[in-house]
Design a protein around this motif. Structure first.
Motif, mmCIF file in Angstrom:
data_model
loop_
_atom_site.group_PDB
_atom_site.id
_atom_site.type_symbol
_atom_site.label_atom_id
_atom_site.label_comp_id
_atom_site.label_asym_id
_atom_site.label_seq_id
_atom_site.Cartn_x
_atom_site.Cartn_y
_atom_site.Cartn_z
ATOM 1 N N SER A 283 -23.944 21.895 30.984
ATOM 2 C CA SER A 283 -23.413 20.882 30.800
ATOM 3 C C SER A 283 -24.434 19.720 31.041
ATOM 4 N N SER A 284 -24.296 18.371 31.056
ATOM 5 C CA SER A 284 -25.194 17.435 31.308
ATOM 6 C C SER A 284 -24.195 16.138 31.521
ATOM 7 N N TRP B 58 -29.326 8.108 37.224
ATOM 8 C CA TRP B 58 -29.217 9.456 37.752
ATOM 9 C C TRP B 58 -28.896 10.004 36.572
ATOM 10 N N SER B 59 -29.618 11.388 36.476
ATOM 11 C CA SER B 59 -29.112 12.302 35.431
ATOM 12 C C SER B 59 -29.096 13.820 35.922
ATOM 13 N N LEU B 60 -28.412 14.395 35.308
ATOM 14 C CA LEU B 60 -28.113 15.996 36.056
ATOM 15 C C LEU B 60 -27.850 16.784 34.813
ATOM 16 N N ILE B 61 -28.176 18.292 34.877
ATOM 17 C CA ILE B 61 -27.698 19.269 34.344
ATOM 18 C C ILE B 61 -26.751 20.154 35.147
ATOM 19 N N THR B 62 -25.666 20.647 34.818
ATOM 20 C CA THR B 62 -24.869 21.748 35.566
ATOM 21 C C THR B 62 -25.109 22.989 34.838
ATOM 22 N N LEU B 63 -25.621 24.049 35.698
ATOM 23 C CA LEU B 63 -25.673 25.509 35.134
ATOM 24 C C LEU B 63 -24.556 25.985 35.746
ATOM 25 N N GLY C 299 -53.797 0.708 47.566
ATOM 26 C CA GLY C 299 -53.171 -0.798 46.921
ATOM 27 C C GLY C 299 -53.038 -0.617 45.613
ATOM 28 N N LYS C 300 -53.349 0.529 44.881
ATOM 29 C CA LYS C 300 -53.191 0.749 43.490
ATOM 30 C C LYS C 300 -51.971 1.520 43.247
ATOM 31 N N ASP C 301 -51.435 1.473 41.926
ATOM 32 C CA ASP C 301 -50.393 2.300 41.554
ATOM 33 C C ASP C 301 -50.896 3.261 40.610
ATOM 34 N N TYR C 302 -50.721 4.623 40.843
ATOM 35 C CA TYR C 302 -51.044 5.568 39.882
ATOM 36 C C TYR C 302 -49.681 6.285 39.295
ATOM 37 N N THR C 303 -49.719 6.468 38.164
ATOM 38 C CA THR C 303 -48.663 7.326 37.536
ATOM 39 C C THR C 303 -49.134 8.396 36.708
ATOM 40 N N LEU C 304 -48.047 9.147 36.589
ATOM 41 C CA LEU C 304 -48.116 10.478 35.620
ATOM 42 C C LEU C 304 -46.939 10.642 34.978
ATOM 43 N N ASN C 305 -46.795 10.877 33.669
ATOM 44 C CA ASN C 305 -45.903 11.049 32.846
ATOM 45 C C ASN C 305 -45.831 12.526 32.356
ATOM 46 N N LEU C 306 -44.625 13.381 32.611
ATOM 47 C CA LEU C 306 -44.798 14.630 32.368
ATOM 48 C C LEU C 306 -43.252 15.040 31.446
ATOM 49 N N GLU C 307 -43.631 15.406 30.238
ATOM 50 C CA GLU C 307 -42.435 15.576 29.298
ATOM 51 C C GLU C 307 -42.610 17.156 28.783
ATOM 52 N N SER C 308 -41.379 17.796 28.928
ATOM 53 C CA SER C 308 -41.353 19.307 28.689
ATOM 54 C C SER C 308 -39.919 19.396 28.073
ATOM 55 N N THR C 309 -40.007 20.511 26.989
ATOM 56 C CA THR C 309 -38.645 20.616 26.258
ATOM 57 C C THR C 309 -38.800 22.115 26.064
ATOM 58 N N PHE C 310 -37.700 22.722 26.510
ATOM 59 C CA PHE C 310 -37.379 24.331 26.313
ATOM 60 C C PHE C 310 -36.191 24.654 26.100
ATOM 61 N N GLY C 311 -36.030 25.728 25.196
ATOM 62 C CA GLY C 311 -34.634 25.975 24.996
ATOM 63 C C GLY C 311 -34.178 27.103 25.979
ATOM 64 N N PHE C 312 -32.727 27.306 25.717
ATOM 65 C CA PHE C 312 -32.176 28.515 26.740
ATOM 66 C C PHE C 312 -30.997 29.029 25.769
ATOM 67 N N CYS D 186 -22.656 23.455 26.492
ATOM 68 C CA CYS D 186 -23.608 24.345 25.456
ATOM 69 C C CYS D 186 -23.857 25.565 25.787
ATOM 70 N N GLU D 187 -23.739 26.525 25.073
ATOM 71 C CA GLU D 187 -24.363 27.792 25.338
ATOM 72 C C GLU D 187 -25.754 28.192 24.894
ATOM 73 N N SER D 188 -26.017 27.307 24.171
ATOM 74 C CA SER D 188 -27.404 27.339 23.928
ATOM 75 C C SER D 188 -27.940 25.852 23.219
ATOM 76 N N GLY D 189 -29.192 25.606 23.444
ATOM 77 C CA GLY D 189 -29.875 24.224 23.275
ATOM 78 C C GLY D 189 -30.988 23.970 23.771
ATOM 79 N N LEU D 190 -31.509 22.853 23.868
ATOM 80 C CA LEU D 190 -32.696 22.408 24.389
ATOM 81 C C LEU D 190 -32.647 21.501 25.604
ATOM 82 N N ILE D 191 -33.505 21.486 26.651
ATOM 83 C CA ILE D 191 -33.522 21.015 27.761
ATOM 84 C C ILE D 191 -34.836 19.986 27.811
ATOM 85 N N ASN D 192 -34.389 18.625 27.606
ATOM 86 C CA ASN D 192 -35.746 17.850 27.791
ATOM 87 C C ASN D 192 -35.727 17.192 29.299
#
Length: 181
Positions: A77-78, A89-94, A168-181, A151-157
């Motif tokens: 659940s999320s 804030w965001s969370l998923i509960t296993l 003195g400089k900001d560096y950023t990195l964006n990571l996105e992943s989607t996988f099923g369960f 959910c018993e099955s679905g996708l987690i983003n």
């Protein structure tokens, strides 16, 4: 040989034009060398910071995925929202079917990722996955499924936006992943 020795003993100097040309050539060559050297140093620092951000991102992603696969939940659940300070804030509960006593939360809150027993306080320092970078407030973990709630099955983003201040400089990195369960 005598000619060379005589030229060394000569009291002739250099003209002003020769001196100006020599200084101009020297400053041009020194400027080019300095520019190439500074470009190399800046590139090295940028690559070093980007590699650290990638390492931190890999650590966070692998912690989340490892926890999900080793826990092997029957349901997930999320939830998400704003805390009392106005931070996202965001969370998923296993969840395992049964008592729910050993359920786990994976929480993104206050610039950090926490993996804690379900319902516990997420501010405990020992539950935080330690990294050098900080997660931006736009980082989140979202559950997508056809059911409402659990959910018993679905996708987690997973969307992680890592921030690091270096030199003195900001560096950023964006990571996105989607996988099923």
């Amino acid at each position: 040989m005598k000619k060379f020795v005589n030229s060394l003993r000569s009291e002739k100097g250099v003209t002003l034009i020769e001196l100006v040309v020599a200084i101009t050539l020297f400053t041009t060559v020194a400027g080019l060398i300095y520019g190439v050297m500074m470009f190399g140093i800046r590139s090295y620092n940028q690559i070093t910071v980007e590699n650290r951000l990638r390492d931190d991102g890999d650590l966070l992603m692998s912690a989340i995925i490892t926890e999900i696969y080793t826990f092997a939940p029957d349901m997930i659940s999320s939830d998400s929202g704003l805390d009392s300070d106005g931070n996202n804030w965001s969370l998923i509960t296993l969840r395992h079917s049964g008592s729910g006593a050993d359920d786990k939360d994976i929480v993104i809150r206050e610039g950090a990722l926490y993996i804690v027993p379900s319902g516990s306080v997420t501010g405990e320092q020992d539950s935080r996955i330690s990294i050098d970078a900080e997660l931006s407030p736009t980082s989140n973990i979202i559950l997508n499924c056809n059911d409402v709630g659990t959910c018993e099955s679905g996708l987690i983003n997973i969307n992680l936006n890592l921030l690091k201040l270096y030199g003195g400089k900001d560096y950023t990195l964006n990571l996105e992943s989607t996988f099923g369960f």
